[in-house]
Scaffold this motif. Structure first.
Motif, mmCIF file in Angstrom:
data_model
loop_
_atom_site.group_PDB
_atom_site.id
_atom_site.type_symbol
_atom_site.label_atom_id
_atom_site.label_comp_id
_atom_site.label_asym_id
_atom_site.label_seq_id
_atom_site.Cartn_x
_atom_site.Cartn_y
_atom_site.Cartn_z
ATOM 1 N N LEU A 92 58.656 -19.355 -25.723
ATOM 2 C CA LEU A 92 59.377 -18.233 -26.334
ATOM 3 C C LEU A 92 58.862 -17.932 -27.733
ATOM 4 O O LEU A 92 59.296 -16.958 -28.365
ATOM 5 C CB LEU A 92 60.867 -18.549 -26.399
ATOM 6 C CG LEU A 92 61.744 -18.320 -25.156
ATOM 7 C CD1 LEU A 92 61.895 -16.850 -24.866
ATOM 8 C CD2 LEU A 92 61.287 -19.100 -23.951
ATOM 9 N N ALA A 93 57.959 -18.760 -28.255
ATOM 10 C CA ALA A 93 57.449 -18.575 -29.618
ATOM 11 C C ALA A 93 56.576 -17.327 -29.690
ATOM 12 O O ALA A 93 55.720 -17.108 -28.834
ATOM 13 C CB ALA A 93 56.652 -19.800 -30.054
ATOM 14 N N LYS A 94 56.789 -16.516 -30.722
ATOM 15 C CA LYS A 94 56.045 -15.274 -30.898
ATOM 16 C C LYS A 94 55.418 -15.280 -32.284
ATOM 17 O O LYS A 94 55.904 -14.615 -33.203
ATOM 18 C CB LYS A 94 56.964 -14.057 -30.744
ATOM 19 C CG LYS A 94 57.743 -14.003 -29.428
ATOM 20 C CD LYS A 94 58.791 -12.904 -29.473
ATOM 21 C CE LYS A 94 59.661 -12.915 -28.231
ATOM 22 N NZ LYS A 94 60.763 -11.923 -28.328
ATOM 23 N N GLY A 95 54.364 -16.054 -32.424
ATOM 24 C CA GLY A 95 53.767 -16.170 -33.741
ATOM 25 C C GLY A 95 52.303 -16.540 -33.679
ATOM 26 O O GLY A 95 51.679 -16.544 -32.622
ATOM 27 N N MET A 96 51.773 -16.868 -34.846
ATOM 28 C CA MET A 96 50.343 -17.158 -34.993
ATOM 29 C C MET A 96 50.168 -18.216 -36.071
ATOM 30 O O MET A 96 50.858 -18.208 -37.092
ATOM 31 C CB MET A 96 49.615 -15.870 -35.384
ATOM 32 C CG MET A 96 48.153 -16.032 -35.742
ATOM 33 S SD MET A 96 47.390 -14.433 -36.156
ATOM 34 C CE MET A 96 47.128 -13.751 -34.513
ATOM 35 N N GLU A 97 49.259 -19.145 -35.825
ATOM 36 C CA GLU A 97 48.928 -20.133 -36.847
ATOM 37 C C GLU A 97 48.049 -19.499 -37.917
ATOM 38 O O GLU A 97 47.472 -18.428 -37.711
ATOM 39 C CB GLU A 97 48.217 -21.323 -36.202
ATOM 40 C CG GLU A 97 49.087 -22.126 -35.249
ATOM 41 C CD GLU A 97 48.403 -23.381 -34.733
ATOM 42 O OE1 GLU A 97 49.106 -24.352 -34.421
ATOM 43 O OE2 GLU A 97 47.155 -23.383 -34.636
ATOM 44 N N ASN A 98 47.904 -20.178 -39.043
ATOM 45 C CA ASN A 98 47.056 -19.659 -40.126
ATOM 46 C C ASN A 98 45.601 -19.500 -39.699
ATOM 47 O O ASN A 98 44.844 -18.748 -40.308
ATOM 48 C CB ASN A 98 47.130 -20.578 -41.344
ATOM 49 C CG ASN A 98 48.445 -20.438 -42.089
ATOM 50 O OD1 ASN A 98 49.178 -19.464 -41.914
ATOM 51 N ND2 ASN A 98 48.778 -21.411 -42.917
#
Length: 300
Positions: A92-98
């Motif tokens: 469910l995570a909606k993101g991005m690493e650096n």
């Protein structure tokens, strides 16, 4: 629901990693359908009692990853050795690493390819009250997405499937990052006319980014992209909107959100592909990363 159907569902066991708002909401929906659901959380009081994480994972056919993107990697590490070959991970995570890696890339590094991204307008506070939520289930293999879709049949979660995993992952990143902008202009006291204008211009900016990053434009324009962006931007429950308002007033403090966490990686990635950032992503960079006053940057 007849007894045979209930028994069929009880044969399937599900673990939810992260017993926060979305994990709790999905767990309740699945329990009400008859599935046996285990919860694990960093707070032991929120985890299923008298059951170790290893037992949960080994018993489960599905493992839902209901944790923020910035902890997904750490949450997966202790789990991977317990996964059965046939277990399906649902993120469910909606993101991005650096580094610019989206969640599908992170999962591929750590776990088997049996994963599904679940993305779309699914505000936990609404779906926990029985209101409808909408999700795109994106997987490298359509069979995996179909199995997850079966879990939510006859519930208030309405699903579609997609094999455009990369574009669905990026849609989740973009909607969270750009929702900060709507929060900022709200915090500055601007009205709905400007917000409507910004939604249209941000949509155009996404078309440009789709070309730069080789993404599927129809996916960005659909529920996992613009649909989720609108829900996140205008909801009173949205952490990205709340944080945007605080950024406008200069008192964000130590607050974190998927949009804020994803911004450095997105800017770095886009900067490698094009000589200049598109307008609104550039304005956001000026406020969040360069520390310029929001009122000066977002002056209309």
């Amino acid at each position: 629901m007849d007894k045979r159907t209930v028994n069929k569902y009880m044969d399937k066991k599900i673990t939810i990693l992260g017993h926060g708002e979305i994990g709790s909401a999905l767990g309740k929906i699945l329990q009400n359908k008859g599935f046996e659901v285990y919860f694990w959380d960093k707070n032991p009081e929120r985890a299923t009692q008298n059951m170790a994480l290893e037992q949960m994972i080994k018993a489960s056919e599905f493992v839902f990853l209901c944790v923020p993107s910035w902890v997904l990697r750490n949450a997966l590490e202790p789990v991977k050795s317990f996964l059965k070959p046939e277990t399906i991970l649902v993120s469910l995570a909606k993101g991005m690493e650096n580094t610019g890696k989206t969640m599908d890339a992170v999962i591929k590094e750590i776990a088997p390819d049996n994963f599904v991204l679940m993305s779309g307008p699914m505000l936990a506070e609404e779906i926990s009250q029985g209101m409808p939520g909408f999700a795109v289930l994106a997987a490298p293999d359509a069979v995996l997405a179909n199995k997850v879709q079966d879990l939510f049949k006859e519930t208030n979660i309405h699903t579609e499937t997609s094999e455009g995993v990369g574009s669905v992952a990026f849609a989740g990143v973009l909607k969270n990052v750009y929702a900060l902008i709507i929060g900022i202009v709200s915090g500055l006291g601007y009205g709905d006319n400007l917000k409507g204008y910004l939604v249209s211009k941000i949509s155009e900016e996404w078309d440009y980014l789709a070309e730069v990053l080789s993404l599927d434009k129809p996916i960005l324009r659909d529920q996992a992209g613009i649909g989720d962006f609108i829900a996140t931007s205008f909801s009173k429950y949205s952490k990205n909107h709340e944080l945007g308002e605080k950024l406008a007033k200069g008192n964000a403090g130590e607050l974190q959100s998927e949009g804020l966490a994803s911004l450095p990686g997105l800017i770095s990635l886009v900067s490698q592909k094009t000589p200049a950032l598109p307008r609104y992503l550039g304005l956001l960079k000026q406020v969040v990363l360069d520390g310029e006053p929001a009122r000066k940057v977002f002056e209309f």
